[in-house]
Design a protein around this motif. Sequence first.
Motif, PDB file in Angstrom:
ATOM      1  N   THR A 133       0.830  -1.211   0.000  1.00 28.43           N
ATOM      2  CA  THR A 133       0.000   0.000   0.000  1.00 28.43           C
ATOM      3  C   THR A 133       0.859   1.254   0.000  1.00 28.43           C
ATOM      4  O   THR A 133       0.569   2.223  -0.708  1.00 28.43           O
ATOM      5  CB  THR A 133      -0.924  -0.006   1.226  1.00 28.43           C
ATOM      6  OG1 THR A 133      -1.590  -1.259   1.322  1.00 28.43           O
ATOM      7  CG2 THR A 133      -1.961   1.100   1.122  1.00 28.43           C
ATOM      8  N   ALA A 134       1.933   1.231   0.799  1.00 28.44           N
ATOM      9  CA  ALA A 134       2.806   2.405   0.879  1.00 28.44           C
ATOM     10  C   ALA A 134       3.502   2.685  -0.443  1.00 28.44           C
ATOM     11  O   ALA A 134       3.802   3.836  -0.770  1.00 28.44           O
ATOM     12  CB  ALA A 134       3.833   2.214   1.989  1.00 28.44           C
ATOM     13  N   MET A 135       3.757   1.627  -1.228  1.00 28.03           N
ATOM     14  CA  MET A 135       4.451   1.796  -2.508  1.00 28.03           C
ATOM     15  C   MET A 135       3.502   2.101  -3.664  1.00 28.03           C
ATOM     16  O   MET A 135       3.950   2.421  -4.764  1.00 28.03           O
ATOM     17  CB  MET A 135       5.231   0.519  -2.846  1.00 28.03           C
ATOM     18  CG  MET A 135       6.407   0.253  -1.932  1.00 28.03           C
ATOM     19  SD  MET A 135       7.112  -1.403  -2.194  1.00 28.03           S
ATOM     20  CE  MET A 135       7.588  -1.293  -3.925  1.00 28.03           C
ATOM     21  N   SER A 136       2.206   2.017  -3.408  1.00 28.42           N
ATOM     22  CA  SER A 136       1.242   2.063  -4.508  1.00 28.42           C
ATOM     23  C   SER A 136       1.289   3.361  -5.305  1.00 28.42           C
ATOM     24  O   SER A 136       1.090   3.358  -6.522  1.00 28.42           O
ATOM     25  CB  SER A 136      -0.176   1.836  -3.962  1.00 28.42           C
ATOM     26  OG  SER A 136      -0.507   2.837  -3.008  1.00 28.42           O
ATOM     27  N   LEU A 137       1.539   4.483  -4.628  1.00 25.09           N
ATOM     28  CA  LEU A 137       1.554   5.776  -5.321  1.00 25.09           C
ATOM     29  C   LEU A 137       2.964   6.303  -5.587  1.00 25.09           C
ATOM     30  O   LEU A 137       3.113   7.389  -6.150  1.00 25.09           O
ATOM     31  CB  LEU A 137       0.773   6.818  -4.509  1.00 25.09           C
ATOM     32  CG  LEU A 137      -0.720   6.559  -4.309  1.00 25.09           C
ATOM     33  CD1 LEU A 137      -1.363   7.716  -3.543  1.00 25.09           C
ATOM     34  CD2 LEU A 137      -1.430   6.340  -5.633  1.00 25.09           C
ATOM     35  N   ALA A 138       3.985   5.540  -5.171  1.00 22.52           N
ATOM     36  CA  ALA A 138       5.359   6.017  -5.336  1.00 22.52           C
ATOM     37  C   ALA A 138       5.711   6.359  -6.785  1.00 22.52           C
ATOM     38  O   ALA A 138       6.346   7.396  -7.045  1.00 22.52           O
ATOM     39  CB  ALA A 138       6.339   4.996  -4.774  1.00 22.52           C
ATOM     40  N   PRO A 139       5.320   5.542  -7.782  1.00 16.63           N
ATOM     41  CA  PRO A 139       5.669   5.906  -9.164  1.00 16.63           C
ATOM     42  C   PRO A 139       4.995   7.178  -9.660  1.00 16.63           C
ATOM     43  O   PRO A 139       5.477   7.807 -10.612  1.00 16.63           O
ATOM     44  CB  PRO A 139       5.183   4.687  -9.978  1.00 16.63           C
ATOM     45  CG  PRO A 139       5.082   3.577  -9.001  1.00 16.63           C
ATOM     46  CD  PRO A 139       4.672   4.225  -7.723  1.00 16.63           C
ATOM     47  N   LEU A 140       3.880   7.562  -9.016  1.00 16.92           N
ATOM     48  CA  LEU A 140       3.168   8.753  -9.480  1.00 16.92           C
ATOM     49  C   LEU A 140       3.850  10.045  -9.055  1.00 16.92           C
ATOM     50  O   LEU A 140       3.613  11.090  -9.653  1.00 16.92           O
ATOM     51  CB  LEU A 140       1.725   8.740  -8.956  1.00 16.92           C
ATOM     52  CG  LEU A 140       0.853   7.554  -9.399  1.00 16.92           C
ATOM     53  CD1 LEU A 140      -0.555   7.707  -8.837  1.00 16.92           C
ATOM     54  CD2 LEU A 140       0.818   7.463 -10.919  1.00 16.92           C
ATOM     55  N   GLY A 141       4.688   9.979  -8.009  1.00 15.59           N
ATOM     56  CA  GLY A 141       5.384  11.180  -7.557  1.00 15.59           C
ATOM     57  C   GLY A 141       6.260  11.788  -8.636  1.00 15.59           C
ATOM     58  O   GLY A 141       6.123  12.978  -8.963  1.00 15.59           O
ATOM     59  N   PRO A 142       7.178  11.001  -9.228  1.00 22.39           N
ATOM     60  CA  PRO A 142       7.990  11.546 -10.324  1.00 22.39           C
ATOM     61  C   PRO A 142       7.147  11.971 -11.535  1.00 22.39           C
ATOM     62  O   PRO A 142       7.490  12.951 -12.200  1.00 22.39           O
ATOM     63  CB  PRO A 142       8.918  10.374 -10.674  1.00 22.39           C
ATOM     64  CG  PRO A 142       9.012   9.583  -9.417  1.00 22.39           C
ATOM     65  CD  PRO A 142       7.653   9.678  -8.796  1.00 22.39           C
ATOM     66  N   MET A 143       6.064  11.236 -11.825  1.00 23.85           N
ATOM     67  CA  MET A 143       5.203  11.621 -12.945  1.00 23.85           C
ATOM     68  C   MET A 143       4.565  12.990 -12.694  1.00 23.85           C
ATOM     69  O   MET A 143       4.546  13.859 -13.568  1.00 23.85           O
ATOM     70  CB  MET A 143       4.122  10.565 -13.165  1.00 23.85           C
ATOM     71  CG  MET A 143       4.635   9.240 -13.704  1.00 23.85           C
ATOM     72  SD  MET A 143       3.322   8.014 -13.873  1.00 23.85           S
ATOM     73  CE  MET A 143       2.210   8.883 -15.004  1.00 23.85           C
ATOM     74  N   PHE A 144       4.060  13.186 -11.476  1.00 16.64           N
ATOM     75  CA  PHE A 144       3.454  14.467 -11.109  1.00 16.64           C
ATOM     76  C   PHE A 144       4.496  15.578 -11.151  1.00 16.64           C
ATOM     77  O   PHE A 144       4.239  16.683 -11.650  1.00 16.64           O
ATOM     78  CB  PHE A 144       2.840  14.350  -9.714  1.00 16.64           C
ATOM     79  CG  PHE A 144       2.168  15.601  -9.231  1.00 16.64           C
ATOM     80  CD1 PHE A 144       1.034  16.087  -9.854  1.00 16.64           C
ATOM     81  CD2 PHE A 144       2.677  16.289  -8.141  1.00 16.64           C
ATOM     82  CE1 PHE A 144       0.412  17.243  -9.400  1.00 16.64           C
ATOM     83  CE2 PHE A 144       2.065  17.443  -7.671  1.00 16.64           C
ATOM     84  CZ  PHE A 144       0.923  17.925  -8.313  1.00 16.64           C
ATOM     85  N   ALA A 145       5.701  15.262 -10.634  1.00 19.89           N
ATOM     86  CA  ALA A 145       6.777  16.254 -10.643  1.00 19.89           C
ATOM     87  C   ALA A 145       7.157  16.619 -12.068  1.00 19.89           C
ATOM     88  O   ALA A 145       7.378  17.802 -12.386  1.00 19.89           O
ATOM     89  CB  ALA A 145       7.994  15.704  -9.896  1.00 19.89           C
ATOM     90  N   GLY A 146       7.219  15.636 -12.953  1.00 18.12           N
ATOM     91  CA  GLY A 146       7.554  15.917 -14.344  1.00 18.12           C
ATOM     92  C   GLY A 146       6.529  16.810 -15.016  1.00 18.12           C
ATOM     93  O   GLY A 146       6.894  17.710 -15.789  1.00 18.12           O
TER      94      GLY A 146
END
Length: 426
Positions: free
Chosen positions: A353-366
Motif C-alpha cells: 500500500t505504501a508503494m502504490s503511489l510512489a511511481p506517481l510522484g515523479p510523474m506528477f513532478a515531471g
Amino acid sequence: MRTSEPLRANREFRDIWIAQALSKLGSQASYLALPLLVLSLTHSPAQAGLVGLVKGVAEVAFLLPGGTLSDRHDRRRTMLTCDVVRSLGMAALAYSVAVHRTVLPLILVVAAVDGACTSVFAGAVSGAVRRLVPEERFASAIALIQARNAAVYTAGPALGGLLFELSPVVPFVADAGSYLFSMAAVLAIRTPLTARRADGASGTGFWKDTAEGLRFVMRSAYLRNVVLNATVSNFTYGGIVLVAVAASYEGGSSGLSVGSIVTLSGLGSLVGSLFAPRAIGRLGTRQIVLAVGWADAVLALLMATTSRPLVLGTLIALSGLLTPALNVVFGSTLLRMTPDHLQGRVQNTVSFTAMSLAPLGPMFAGALLGGLGAVVAFMSFGLFLCAIAGVNTAKRHLFDAPATDSSAERTAPDTAAAETPPAPAR
C-alpha cells in the motif's frame, strides 16, 4: 536467555545482518548493471528503462502473495528457495554475457524473477522478525537494519558502475555470489521460523489468507494512518528528488554535482538511522510524526529558493534525518501488534500500500516541471505536505500506539526479530 543479550552477542541476527548487507549490495550493483547491459546491446534507452519497469512491477505484484506464501510455509525454506532461484538467475545471466549469447528476453525474465523472489523473501524475513531478536531490542535492530540499507543504497549503484566497467560479467557474478552468502546465513539459523498457527493447514484458500492480512491492516486505525503517511512520504520523496535533480541540471550544474543530491540524501538516511533510537527515547510517537511532517513541509518550501545541488542535497538530507526514527517507531509497533501467523501478510500489505503511489510522484513532478517550472513544483509538494502535517496535528490521538499482541505465541524465551525493517516510509 536471549531476552538479556545485546544485539552484538546475538549470532543469528548478526550473521544474517552481514549476509544481507552483502546480498543487498550485490542486488544494488546488478540493478544498475542491468540497464547498462541493455544499452550496450541495443543502444535503446526505452528498452533499458523497460528492465527497471519489469523488475519493479514484479516486486509490487508479488508483495501480497509473497506474504501469504511466507505465512503458509516454513519461512526458512522459503528464504532458501528464493536465494537459490535468484542466484541461479544471475549466474545464468552472467554466463550468457560471458559467451556473448545475451538476449533481451532473458534479461527481462531474470529481472522479473529476481523482483518476485525479493518480495517473497521480504515476507518470509518479516515473519521471522520476532524469532531472532528479543522484543525489547526491536527498535535497535530495525535501526541497525535501516542504517545498513541506507549505506547499501548509497554505495551500491556506484559499485555496480565500477564493476560493469571492469567487465559486464562481473556485477552479475557478484550478485549471484551475494545470494550464496545469504543462503549460508539462513542455513545457520537454528531458531524455528515456521508460523505457530499455520493457516495453510486450516483448509482456507490462498486468496482468503491474503485477504486476512488486508483486513487486519484496514481494521486498525493506527495502521491506516501509518499507511497513509508512508504513502504520502514515498509519493513526495520521489517527486522532490526528481525536481531537485532537474532544477540543478537546468541551472547548469555538472552531472557529478547533480549526482551529489542522491548521495547526500542517502547519507541523511544513514545518519538518521544511527541516531533513531536516541530520538525515540526523547520523543513520543506523535511528536516524531509531527516533527517529520512539518520538517519535510518546510524543507520542501525552502527548496523553491535555490537550484544549487549542494544546497538541495543538504535540504533533502536534513529531511531524511528524522524519517528513520519514524520508521523505527512504526516498524517496531507493527511487529508487536501483529500475530505471528500474520506477520508476512501484514508486513507486505503495508509495504504494498505504501508503494502504490510512489511511481506517481515523479510523474506528477515531471508534469509540474514541464508546465510550471521547478519553483512551483517545490511549492506544490511543500503545501501538500503542510496539509498532511496539519491533519496529523489536528487529530491528537491519531498515532496513539495500540495494545500489542501478547498471545501465547510470544511466551517462548528465544522469540524475536529478523532481517528487514517493515517500516514502509522512505
